[in-house]
Design a protein around this motif. Structure first.
Motif, PDB file in Angstrom:
ATOM      1  N   PRO A  58       0.884  -1.192   0.172  1.00 38.05           N
ATOM      2  CA  PRO A  58      -0.130   0.001  -0.123  1.00 38.05           C
ATOM      3  C   PRO A  58       0.977   1.431  -0.158  1.00 38.05           C
ATOM      4  O   PRO A  58       1.914   1.159   0.589  1.00 38.05           O
ATOM      5  CB  PRO A  58      -0.789   0.026   1.208  1.00 38.05           C
ATOM      6  CG  PRO A  58      -0.561  -1.587   1.875  1.00 38.05           C
ATOM      7  CD  PRO A  58       0.685  -1.936   1.487  1.00 38.05           C
ATOM      8  N   LEU A  59       0.170   2.255  -0.903  1.00 39.83           N
ATOM      9  CA  LEU A  59       0.994   3.496  -0.666  1.00 39.83           C
ATOM     10  C   LEU A  59       0.487   4.332   0.522  1.00 39.83           C
ATOM     11  O   LEU A  59      -0.520   3.909   1.091  1.00 39.83           O
ATOM     12  CB  LEU A  59       0.811   4.084  -2.213  1.00 39.83           C
ATOM     13  CG  LEU A  59       1.442   3.397  -3.389  1.00 39.83           C
ATOM     14  CD1 LEU A  59       1.059   4.321  -4.511  1.00 39.83           C
ATOM     15  CD2 LEU A  59       2.774   3.494  -3.205  1.00 39.83           C
ATOM     16  N   ILE A  64      -3.875   5.805   4.546  1.00 39.81           N
ATOM     17  CA  ILE A  64      -4.944   6.811   4.977  1.00 39.81           C
ATOM     18  C   ILE A  64      -6.214   6.494   4.859  1.00 39.81           C
ATOM     19  O   ILE A  64      -7.061   6.676   5.740  1.00 39.81           O
ATOM     20  CB  ILE A  64      -4.333   8.243   4.522  1.00 39.81           C
ATOM     21  CG1 ILE A  64      -3.009   8.641   5.166  1.00 39.81           C
ATOM     22  CG2 ILE A  64      -5.434   9.291   5.096  1.00 39.81           C
ATOM     23  CD1 ILE A  64      -2.271   9.780   4.556  1.00 39.81           C
ATOM     24  N   MET A  65      -6.482   6.092   3.607  1.00 36.99           N
ATOM     25  CA  MET A  65      -7.979   5.789   3.260  1.00 36.99           C
ATOM     26  C   MET A  65      -8.366   4.539   3.881  1.00 36.99           C
ATOM     27  O   MET A  65      -9.624   4.363   4.182  1.00 36.99           O
ATOM     28  CB  MET A  65      -8.224   5.414   1.612  1.00 36.99           C
ATOM     29  CG  MET A  65      -7.762   6.853   0.878  1.00 36.99           C
ATOM     30  SD  MET A  65      -8.943   8.179   1.251  1.00 36.99           S
ATOM     31  CE  MET A  65     -10.703   7.144   0.847  1.00 36.99           C
ATOM     32  N   ASN A  66      -7.465   3.345   3.976  1.00 35.39           N
ATOM     33  CA  ASN A  66      -7.954   2.466   5.031  1.00 35.39           C
ATOM     34  C   ASN A  66      -8.098   2.789   6.311  1.00 35.39           C
ATOM     35  O   ASN A  66      -9.151   2.289   6.648  1.00 35.39           O
ATOM     36  CB  ASN A  66      -6.784   1.238   4.888  1.00 35.39           C
ATOM     37  CG  ASN A  66      -6.688   0.789   3.581  1.00 35.39           C
ATOM     38  OD1 ASN A  66      -7.621   0.753   2.636  1.00 35.39           O
ATOM     39  ND2 ASN A  66      -5.694  -0.007   3.353  1.00 35.39           N
ATOM     40  N   PHE A  67      -7.532   3.441   7.079  1.00 35.79           N
ATOM     41  CA  PHE A  67      -7.587   3.882   8.315  1.00 35.79           C
ATOM     42  C   PHE A  67      -9.074   4.715   8.363  1.00 35.79           C
ATOM     43  O   PHE A  67      -9.915   4.420   9.177  1.00 35.79           O
ATOM     44  CB  PHE A  67      -6.232   4.928   8.812  1.00 35.79           C
ATOM     45  CG  PHE A  67      -6.685   5.719   9.932  1.00 35.79           C
ATOM     46  CD1 PHE A  67      -6.497   5.148  11.146  1.00 35.79           C
ATOM     47  CD2 PHE A  67      -7.320   6.871   9.843  1.00 35.79           C
ATOM     48  CE1 PHE A  67      -6.635   5.725  12.551  1.00 35.79           C
ATOM     49  CE2 PHE A  67      -7.313   7.835  11.152  1.00 35.79           C
ATOM     50  CZ  PHE A  67      -7.230   6.972  12.288  1.00 35.79           C
ATOM     51  N   MET A  68      -9.142   5.784   7.473  1.00 39.07           N
ATOM     52  CA  MET A  68     -10.319   6.490   7.489  1.00 39.07           C
ATOM     53  C   MET A  68     -11.593   5.508   7.197  1.00 39.07           C
ATOM     54  O   MET A  68     -12.619   5.776   8.043  1.00 39.07           O
ATOM     55  CB  MET A  68     -10.449   7.576   6.323  1.00 39.07           C
ATOM     56  CG  MET A  68      -9.579   8.661   6.566  1.00 39.07           C
ATOM     57  SD  MET A  68      -9.120   9.885   5.399  1.00 39.07           S
ATOM     58  CE  MET A  68     -10.787  10.695   5.100  1.00 39.07           C
ATOM     59  N   ASN A  69     -11.438   4.612   6.256  1.00 40.29           N
ATOM     60  CA  ASN A  69     -12.778   3.841   5.997  1.00 40.29           C
ATOM     61  C   ASN A  69     -12.954   2.997   7.348  1.00 40.29           C
ATOM     62  O   ASN A  69     -14.197   2.440   7.704  1.00 40.29           O
ATOM     63  CB  ASN A  69     -12.479   2.807   4.928  1.00 40.29           C
ATOM     64  CG  ASN A  69     -12.459   3.867   3.841  1.00 40.29           C
ATOM     65  OD1 ASN A  69     -12.974   4.600   3.501  1.00 40.29           O
ATOM     66  ND2 ASN A  69     -11.927   3.137   2.670  1.00 40.29           N
ATOM     67  N   GLU A  70     -11.947   2.370   7.892  1.00 41.21           N
ATOM     68  CA  GLU A  70     -12.081   1.550   9.255  1.00 41.21           C
ATOM     69  C   GLU A  70     -12.797   2.299  10.372  1.00 41.21           C
ATOM     70  O   GLU A  70     -13.701   1.772  11.251  1.00 41.21           O
ATOM     71  CB  GLU A  70     -10.761   1.120   9.573  1.00 41.21           C
ATOM     72  CG  GLU A  70     -10.868   0.304  10.718  1.00 41.21           C
ATOM     73  CD  GLU A  70     -11.245  -1.163  10.575  1.00 41.21           C
ATOM     74  OE1 GLU A  70     -11.703  -1.841  11.341  1.00 41.21           O
ATOM     75  OE2 GLU A  70     -11.176  -1.821   9.371  1.00 41.21           O
ATOM     76  N   PHE A  71     -12.516   3.393  10.443  1.00 42.29           N
ATOM     77  CA  PHE A  71     -13.120   4.452  11.424  1.00 42.29           C
ATOM     78  C   PHE A  71     -14.603   5.274  11.155  1.00 42.29           C
ATOM     79  O   PHE A  71     -14.895   6.140  11.631  1.00 42.29           O
ATOM     80  CB  PHE A  71     -11.877   5.243  12.052  1.00 42.29           C
ATOM     81  CG  PHE A  71     -11.174   4.547  13.050  1.00 42.29           C
ATOM     82  CD1 PHE A  71     -11.508   4.092  14.206  1.00 42.29           C
ATOM     83  CD2 PHE A  71     -10.075   4.136  12.266  1.00 42.29           C
ATOM     84  CE1 PHE A  71     -10.700   3.404  14.825  1.00 42.29           C
ATOM     85  CE2 PHE A  71      -9.163   3.373  13.175  1.00 42.29           C
ATOM     86  CZ  PHE A  71      -9.416   2.960  14.299  1.00 42.29           C
TER      87      PHE A  71
END
Length: 111
Positions: A58-59, A64-71
């Motif tokens: 992952p770049l 950051i998108m994964n983190f935001m989606n998770e929360f």
């Protein structure tokens, strides 16, 4: 302050200065364009996303998108306060599901 919606036109390479690229944004329903100067790594990462290239790991923006989606956080808008010289201060407005909008002010390092 008047607000404008911007759309991504693309990325261009500077023919004069090596390693310099620009993200070109266009005013939606308008003719004005804004170039934002970026470096090679940023241009490469944006192009990978636009071309839907799968990278071996992952770049930064993917993480950051994964983190935001998770929360349950969603980027609502980015407000550019000043176009005089550099983007010294960008206001990123984030939405948390079923919560009030939170503003984060980040200092953007000058290239």
């Amino acid at each position: 302050m008047e607000r404008y919606r911007l759309e991504l036109v693309g990325i261009t390479y500077n023919q004069i200065e090596s390693g310099v690229y620009a993200v070109i944004l266009r005013q939606a329903d308008g003719t004005r364009r804004i170039p934002i100067i970026i470096g090679y790594p940023e241009a490469q990462a944006i192009e990978c996303k636009l071309q839907e290239v799968v990278t071996p790991r992952p770049l930064t923006h993917d993480m950051i998108m994964n983190f935001m989606n998770e929360f349950g956080i969603r980027l609502k808008e980015i407000e550019i306060d000043d176009l005089e010289e550099d983007f010294d201060d960008l206001n990123k407005k984030l939405n948390k599901t079923k919560e009030n909008v939170r503003e984060l002010n980040d200092q953007v390092e000058k290239s």
